[in-house]
Structure formats: structure tokens, C-alpha cells
Design an enzyme around this catalytic site. Structure first.
Site, PDB file in Angstrom:
ATOM      1  N   LYS A  81      12.653 -16.000  19.532  1.00 13.03           N
ATOM      2  CA  LYS A  81      11.822 -15.205  18.621  1.00 13.03           C
ATOM      3  C   LYS A  81      12.358 -15.370  17.206  1.00 13.03           C
ATOM      4  CE  LYS A  81       8.287 -12.284  19.051  1.00 13.03           C
ATOM      5  NZ  LYS A  81       7.159 -12.432  19.991  1.00 13.03           N
ATOM      6  N   GLY A 182      -2.913   1.661  19.030  1.00 10.19           N
ATOM      7  CA  GLY A 182      -2.981   0.373  18.343  1.00 10.19           C
ATOM      8  C   GLY A 182      -4.319  -0.286  18.596  1.00 10.19           C
ATOM      9  N   GLY A 184      -5.458  -3.208  16.835  1.00 11.68           N
ATOM     10  CA  GLY A 184      -5.495  -4.521  16.210  1.00 11.68           C
ATOM     11  C   GLY A 184      -6.074  -5.558  17.152  1.00 11.68           C
ATOM     12  N   VAL A 186      -4.849  -7.150  19.683  1.00 11.01           N
ATOM     13  CA  VAL A 186      -4.594  -6.941  21.107  1.00 11.01           C
ATOM     14  C   VAL A 186      -5.188  -5.621  21.590  1.00 11.01           C
ATOM     15  CG1 VAL A 186      -2.798  -6.604  22.846  1.00 11.01           C
ATOM     16  CG2 VAL A 186      -2.553  -8.412  21.133  1.00 11.01           C
TER      17      VAL A 186
END
Length: 353
Positions: A81, A182, A184, A186
Site C-alpha cells: 500500500k 459512506g 462514495g 463503493v
């Protein structure tokens, strides 16, 4: 910033690099947890961190999660990452992205990057001008590639359905109440898929207007972001940032299932046991949210062979997510071991840890 090897989340990572390019203003961390199964694959996060030590912890936790995610998804990829430390204004320049691409190239193929929070498909195109070790690029019609968000959403949707079947004994989602944190790429994708199945939705996002627009589109309820964890529902689906399942967060949950796409949802290892003690079924995040990396990996591996990624292969692999979750839950039920521990042991065995 303290030495990374003193961090509680340092897990014998193979390589951790601090990248600093003064000319462009780039400061980034690239963490490679494991290349046991192949090159370390994982997205790049562009985020403003209040303290560089927090950025280091994020990189260490996220890269370890990618090792587990890729292994459990049956991909020939290791885990890595990157985090780019943004300023408070989240200033992003072409020079900064180019310098990051050079840093990926300098790793000689040990790390393959793609989109994550704060990074767009266009950013990955810019990175690809500096290195071939990048995925999540625009694709031809019918080929794997592009924004991995919709693929992540698909896997989470299938995982939520599997959790509802396992915990509630329901084979359909009609009327099942899901609180989505959330909205967004996804979380919004998950909500739209659930709405088509007749699920009852409550939405929240720190970007109030975004949640309001989606709620209006889907006929869903909306609550302030700070209230979503306490909504009485059948499924709490966290699809924002991680570490929300801490002592306080778990105490607030009023749902028998937690299943969502946020990475590193458990603040500390003991919080998985705390969920289990409350009788809450937990879907290990790196298993349920593997759809995006599946797309990224199929795209990258195919490109290395001079061909387009097979979208049907991506769909087939994503369709296996519910079965993996059910295997974990059945083992957890039989042994009394929390699902996150069962999943971790499986993943560690696969990467030789």
C-alpha cells in the site's frame, strides 16, 4: 515520525520506504508487507493526516490487509500500500503524481499500485506514464480495468446477502434494513444494488449533500454522519474510513450484522472478540471488499501477457466471496473463534506466516 519497526502495526514488513521529492512537494510512504505470492499489490491513498505517525500506521495496516486480501481472494499477488501525505488543502499536482510514479518504478516491479481514497483513474493514467507497474487504467469495452470501486461494491453487496442468509435466515433482501456509512463510489454502489433488491436503506456521509442526493434517488432515509452507527437496523455497512469499530463504536451498534467495505474496520485485534461477544456477525473486511483488487489483479496480469483482462473472470472470482465468508462463519460457529481471527489464520497460512 517514529521508526516504523517500533509501531504496533509493524508485522515483519518486507520493505517500508519514505519517499520525499522536494521539487514536487511529494511525501509518501510505500509499505510492502509480503511478496510471498507475487508482487505486492494495493492502491495509493491521497489523504491529509494530522500527524505523520498516523500516516505510517495507516500504511502498515493497509499493506498487511492487502496481503491477507489478495491471499484469501486466490490471487497470485502479495500485499502493499502507498499513502501520499496531502497538505490541509489537499493540493495535488501533476509533478507530484509523476514523482510518485518514479518512486513506484524504482521498486522494480515489487509493488503494483492502483486507485484508493483520493486518487482517480486519471491519476493512475498519469502514473502509468512513469511506470508499467500500475493498474486500474481505462479499459476497452468488455475488458477488466478502470475504476475498481464498482467491483468492490459488487462483492460487498454479495457479502451482505450472504451475511443476511447466515445470521437472519433470509434468502432475499426485501425489507431488510441496511444502514450504509459512506456514499462514495463503493458505498453508493452498494446502496444502489441493495435498493434494486428492495432493501430499506438509511444513508450517511460526511459530505451531507452527496448522501442527500443518493437518498433522494433511492427513496432512502438519511441521518447525520455522527448518528449512523447507532441506527437500529439489520445490517450496519461501514464503507468510509477504518478503525471505527473501537470500544465506543461497538457499544453504539444496534444491528446483528456488520458487513461493509471500509479497510481495517477493527481498531485493534480485540475488537473482533468484542463484536462476537455481543452476538454481532462480522464480515472480515479484507474478504468482503476484495472485488476491487480482483479487478486490478486480473487487469495487471493480463496486461503483462499482452492481452486484455477477462471481465468474466473478474465476475467469477467476485462471485466466490460469499462462499469464502460462509466458510469463515461456519468455522467460527463451530470453534467459538471470532470470524476475524479465523480469517487471519487462513490468510497467514497462505502467505507462509
Amino acid at each position: 515520525m517514529p521508526a516504523f519497526w517500533t509501531e504496533a502495526d509493524f508485522d515483519d514488513h518486507e520493505r517500508v520506504e519514505l519517499v520525499r521529492d522536494r521539487a514536487s512537494g511529494l511525501t509518501a510512504i510505500i509499505a510492502l508487507h509480503s511478496t510471498h505470492l507475487g508482487p505486492a499489490a494495493g492502491g495509493t491513498r491521497f489523504w491529509h493526516y494530522p500527524d505523520p505517525a498516523v500516516a505510517m500506521r495507516d500504511a502498515l495496516r493497509l499493506s498487511r490487509g492487502m496481503s491477507y486480501k489478495n491471499a484469501m481472494a486466490g490471487l497470485p499477488m502479495g500485499g502493499g500500500k502507498a499513502v501520499i501525505l496531502a497538505d490541509a488543502a489537499r493540493t495535488k499536482t501533476p509533478e507530484m503524481i509523476a514523482a510518485f510514479g518514479d518512486a513506484v518504478e524504482a521498486l522494480g516491479g515489487r509493488y503494483v499500485t492502483a486507485e484508493d481514497v483520493g486518487i482517480s483513474e486519471a491519476d493512475m493514467v498519469a502514473v502509468s506514464r512513469r511506470t508499467a507497474h500500475v493498474s486500474g487504467l481505462p479499459s476497452a469495452d468488455g475488458a477488466a480495468g478502470g475504476d475498481p470501486g464498482p467491483f468492490t461494491a459488487k462483492g460487498i453487496y454479495l457479502g451482505i446477502k450472504a451475511a443476511v442468509a447466515h445470521k437472519l435466515g433470509r434468502d432475499d433482501m426485501a425489507g431488510v434494513h441496511v444502514a450504509v456509512q459512506g456514499t462514495g463510489s463503493v458505498g453508493g454502489g452498494v446502496a444502489r444494488l441493495l435498493a434494486k433488491d428492495g432493501a430499506r436503506l438509511t444513508l450517511a456521509d460526511v459530505h451531507h449533500d452527496r448522501a442527500a442526493a443518493l437518498a433522494a434517488e433511492l427513496g432512502a432515509a438519511q441521518v447525520p454522519a455522527e448518528e449512523i452507527m447507532g441506527v437500529a437496523c439489520d445490517v450496519f455497512s461501514p464503507n468510509a474510513l477504518g478503525a471505527i469499530l473501537d470500544d465506543e463504536g461497538i457499544a453504539r451498534i444496534d444491528a446483528p450484522i456488520v458487513a461493509g467495505g471500509a479497510n481495517n474496520q477493527l481498531a485493534r485485534p480485540e475488537h473482533g472478540a468484542m463484536l462476537a461477544a455481543r452476538g454481532i456477525l462480522y464480515a472480515p473486511d479484507y474478504v468482503i471488499n476484495a472485488g476491487g483488487i480482483i479487478s486490478v489483479a486480473v487487469e495487471h496480469l493480463a496486461r503483462g501477457q499482452g492481452r486484455h483482462g477477462d471481465l468474466d473472470d473478474v465476475r467469477r472470482r467476485i462471485a466466490q466471496i460469499p462462499e469464502r465468508l460462509d466458510t469463515i462463519w461456519r468455522e467460527s460457529d463451530a470453534s467459538g473463534t471470532p470470524p476475524d481471527v479465523v480469517a487471519d489464520r487462513m490468510a497467514q497460512s497462505l502467505i507462509g506466516r
